[in-house]
Design an enzyme around this catalytic site. Structure first.
Site, PDB file in Angstrom:
ATOM      1  N   GLU A   7       0.806  -1.230   0.000  1.00  0.00           N
ATOM      2  CA  GLU A   7       0.000   0.000   0.000  1.00  0.00           C
ATOM      3  C   GLU A   7       0.833   1.270   0.000  1.00  0.00           C
ATOM      4  O   GLU A   7       0.311   2.347  -0.203  1.00  0.00           O
ATOM      5  CB  GLU A   7      -0.945  -0.004   1.209  1.00  0.00           C
ATOM      6  N   ASP A 103      -2.651  -2.968   3.331  1.00  0.00           N
ATOM      7  CA  ASP A 103      -2.905  -2.792   4.756  1.00  0.00           C
ATOM      8  C   ASP A 103      -3.935  -3.832   5.190  1.00  0.00           C
ATOM      9  O   ASP A 103      -4.963  -3.999   4.534  1.00  0.00           O
ATOM     10  CB  ASP A 103      -3.468  -1.375   4.942  1.00  0.00           C
ATOM     11  N   TYR A 305      -0.049  -3.450  14.219  1.00  0.00           N
ATOM     12  CA  TYR A 305      -1.056  -2.764  13.397  1.00  0.00           C
ATOM     13  C   TYR A 305      -2.004  -1.932  14.263  1.00  0.00           C
ATOM     14  O   TYR A 305      -2.605  -2.452  15.209  1.00  0.00           O
ATOM     15  CB  TYR A 305      -1.838  -3.812  12.591  1.00  0.00           C
TER      16      TYR A 305
END
Length: 712
Positions: A7, A103, A305
């Site tokens: 990404e 992502d 994350y």
């Protein structure tokens, strides 16, 4: 070749390094049987109304509602995006397998799927699903690649969200603007934005309507401890004085003494909302800034994350905890007591049932170096919360003493920390006392039945209005769809029906600021008159009810889990838009004006109040610059930094305009001209490198979006 699509360029570089694709090409890396390329954020978007029919190019009430027979996507109109997309398209069309390395969340899935759809990908697709960007996580992720079809429901939920936002946003914004707005004013309506504004307006009205009242309470000191009468607050001073006279005639008698030992549970690990709340409370950081800092820490491989809404870890992480703790060397003094024993598998920390795509935000164990102050503070919040979760509980003693003076009953409570437990991790913190919380104080031992002289007094107070929202309390209200919830467990249950997603709430709040529907005074958020007028105009409860919007969010979650059909959700929204259009077209209400958008209004005000206009002129211009789109990538707004205006996606795009350049401080007008026209007017006094003396000329943005002086 296997084609990997990340990404961001920085993530592509990390992945390429790990899998051995080390040869840099134009727009991708290659090697070891892999080609690693990248997007940078949203490459595709849903088609705009005018892409479906020329008729929808114009804002007309008679054309509403706009409901396309099927929704299409298109590439963003940006040269950088189009160039990189061609690279992806060519690589994908000659690939034997595509690996989606986007992502690992709903938005990331949508971005990559739309790109693959637009590139007409026919190769089989695998999915890299990882929770951190460390070398070990990437390596393990490639060993356990998932089948892309496993994430079809996630993609369906992302598509349903985008289509829902389009249907409601496009139609309702045009509908209310054409029906109720004056001149060039645009009344922006959104599926999450409007109920969030409605909550702020409702609180604002409570504050505005509040009338402060005086009250009196009876207090008395017995054995150096102050007790408060448990009767209702007294509204008339005369009554309070009579009460005081009564108290002076009777001794104080202890009627009950109770001491209970209890525990204060450890704080939960952070999800994104809890981290944004904590950073706002402690450092006054906006939700948007906190998201930016934690995202940077994730990309620096320091934390896992961040765009998550769970406060738990999956059970398979338990064996890795000791290793992460050992690697947290700056916190060695705090981790030593935990590492002295085996790490407990606490039910408050590990629970597979409470973890969906990702676990709570925790450090990866990589040493944090070269961090700016903001990132350092956010890292410290995450690291300490992670350590505190594994400390013993805090043991406390709660004391309640009841007494009476004649017929009037009194009470005092005290709290004492017996064993600090997890509070040792925060020993240096000063935590403000919550309203109504017992004082941390040791009360002496009292005997039931003991009696003696006391010193009564009257305490005078004033009722206070409800508190204005801060970003912290607003985020919590969005998370619980407006319900006031302090209990952690209850909050967990309500998350499925909160409004917005953790990753989008910050952007919603920023949008309301940008539209001038809300404003900030110190840490508090207030609705502007425009924001209040807009909510007053919306008669449809569905548009502004946090609870009903929360129900939609719940359905989107169900789509994600495969428990609700995307098509059903779409049809419900279409019906709602049709009903809303009929209702608004036939309604009557006052028109709304947003003053800053009315040039005629400005001119009028200038004549009437020249001083006031002159004062407010400069900040208005600064705001306009910060709202403009980056001229280079055309995909992100500009942001005002300490020394320059720069692209919000500066790490990737790299565009900025310094406040001072070639020895001259630029005015806001000069910067605005530069952005709008690509050049300023003639300016004297440029100090150019290598030039003898000062130079006169126009400052221009060249084709590479760099600044240079065009000599006169």
């Amino acid at each position: 070749m296997k084609v990997c699509i990340a990404e961001k360029p920085s993530v592509a570089r990390d992945i390429a390094e790990v899998i051995g694709a080390k040869e840099r090409k134009d727009g991708y890396y290659e090697g070891n049987g892999y080609q690693v390329t990248w997007t940078f954020g949203h490459f595709c978007t849903l088609k705009e109304p005018h892409d479906y029919t020329e008729q929808w190019k114009f804002w007309r009430l008679e054309d509403l509602p706009m409901i396309p027979s099927s929704f299409g996507i298109k590439l963003i109109d940006n040269s950088g995006v189009q160039k990189q997309f061609k690279v992806i398209e060519q690589l994908v069309q000659h690939s034997e397998e595509v690996i989606n390395c986007g992502d690992a969340g709903q938005e990331g899935e949508l971005i990559q799927r739309w790109v693959l759809l637009k590139a007409q990908c026919t190769a089989p697709v695998k999915r890299l699903w990882i929770s951190s960007l460390t070398e070990q996580a990437i390596r393990e992720g490639f060993q356990k690649l998932k089948d892309a079809d496993q994430y079809n429901n996630l993609y369906a939920a992302g598509s349903a969200r985008a289509i829902g936002d389009w249907l409601l946003g496009m139609n309702a914004t045009r509908l209310f603007t054409k029906k109720f707005a004056m001149g060039k004013t645009v009344l922006s309506i959104g599926r999450v934005q409007t109920p969030t504004l409605a909550m702020i307006v409702a609180r604002q009205k409570e504050i505005n309507a509040f009338v402060s009242e005086e009250y009196w309470e009876l207090k008395t000191v017995y054995r150096e401890v102050e007790f408060t009468a448990t009767i209702d607050r007294i509204k008339v001073l005369d009554r309070a004085e009579k009460g005081l006279a009564y108290l002076k005639e009777h001794p104080f008698e202890v009627t009950s003494f109770e001491k209970k030992e209890g525990k204060e549970g450890n704080p939960k690990l952070f999800d994104l909302t809890a981290l944004q709340v904590e950073a706002n409370k402690k450092y006054a950081y906006s939700a948007d800034d906190t998201l930016k800092y934690i995202q940077n820490l994730y990309e620096k491989k320091l934390v896992t994350y961040p765009r998550v809404d769970t406060t738990y870890l999956s059970e398979d992480l338990h064996p890795k905890i000791a290793g992460i703790m050992q690697d947290l060397t700056p916190y060695a003094a705090l981790t030593a007591p935990i590492l002295a024993n085996p790490i407990p598998k606490l039910k408050t920390v590990f629970d597979d049932k409470k973890v969906t795509d990702h676990h709570a935000i925790i450090p990866t164990g990589i040493y944090p170096s070269n961090l700016g102050m903001e990132e350092k503070r956010i890292y410290d919040l995450v690291a300490r919360r992670f350590i505190a979760a594994f400390y013993p509980e805090c043991k406390i003693s709660n004391t309640t003493i009841l007494g009476k003076v004649g017929q009037v009953e009194f009470k005092v409570t005290g709290k004492q920390i017996l064993e600090p437990g997890w509070k040792e991790v925060y020993a240096n913190d000063v935590t403000p006392k919550k309203e109504g919380e017992e004082e941390e104080k040791i009360l002496p031992v009292f005997e039931v039945g003991e009696s003696g002289p006391h010193t009564p007094r009257i305490h005078q107070g004033k009722t206070t209005p409800p508190k204005a929202f801060t970003e912290a309390t607003l985020l919590r209200a969005m998370e619980t769809a407006g319900k006031q919830v302090d209990d952690e467990e209850m909050r967990e249950l309500l998350k499925d029906n909160g409004i917005g997603r953790p990753s989008t709430r910050a952007n919603i709040i920023e949008t309301l600021f940008r539209r001038k529907y809300i404003e900030k005074r110190k840490k508090n958020i207030f609705a502007t008159q425009t924001g209040i007028d807009l909510i007053d105009t919306i008669q449809t409860e569905l548009l502004k009810s946090p609870e009903l919007t929360g129900i939609w969010e719940g359905k989107l979650r169900q789509i994600e889990k495969g428990e609700y059909a995307m098509e059903t959700f779409k049809q419900e929204l279409i019906q709602m838009v049709i009903d809303l259009t009929i209702e608004v077209k036939t309604s009557n209400y006052k028109v709304i004006t947003v003053r800053p958008d009315q040039p005629e209004e400005k001119e009028k005000e200038k004549e009437e109040k020249p001083k006031k206009e002159a004062k407010s002129k400069e900040p208005k211009k600064a705001v306009v610059i910060a709202e403009q789109q980056c001229p280079k990538c055309k995909a992100h707004p500009l942001r005002k930094g300490n020394t320059a205006y720069g692209c919000a996606n500066f790490n990737v795009c790299g565009f900025k305009v310094p406040f001072e350049v070639f020895g001259k401080k630029l005015t806001d007008k000069q910067i605005a001209d530069l952005l709008a026209k690509g050049k300023t007017g003639k300016i004297k006094g440029w100090k150019l490198p290598g030039a003898a003396g000062d130079t006169e000329g126009k400052l221009i943005l060249n084709k590479g979006f760099e600044l240079e002086v065009e000599k006169a």
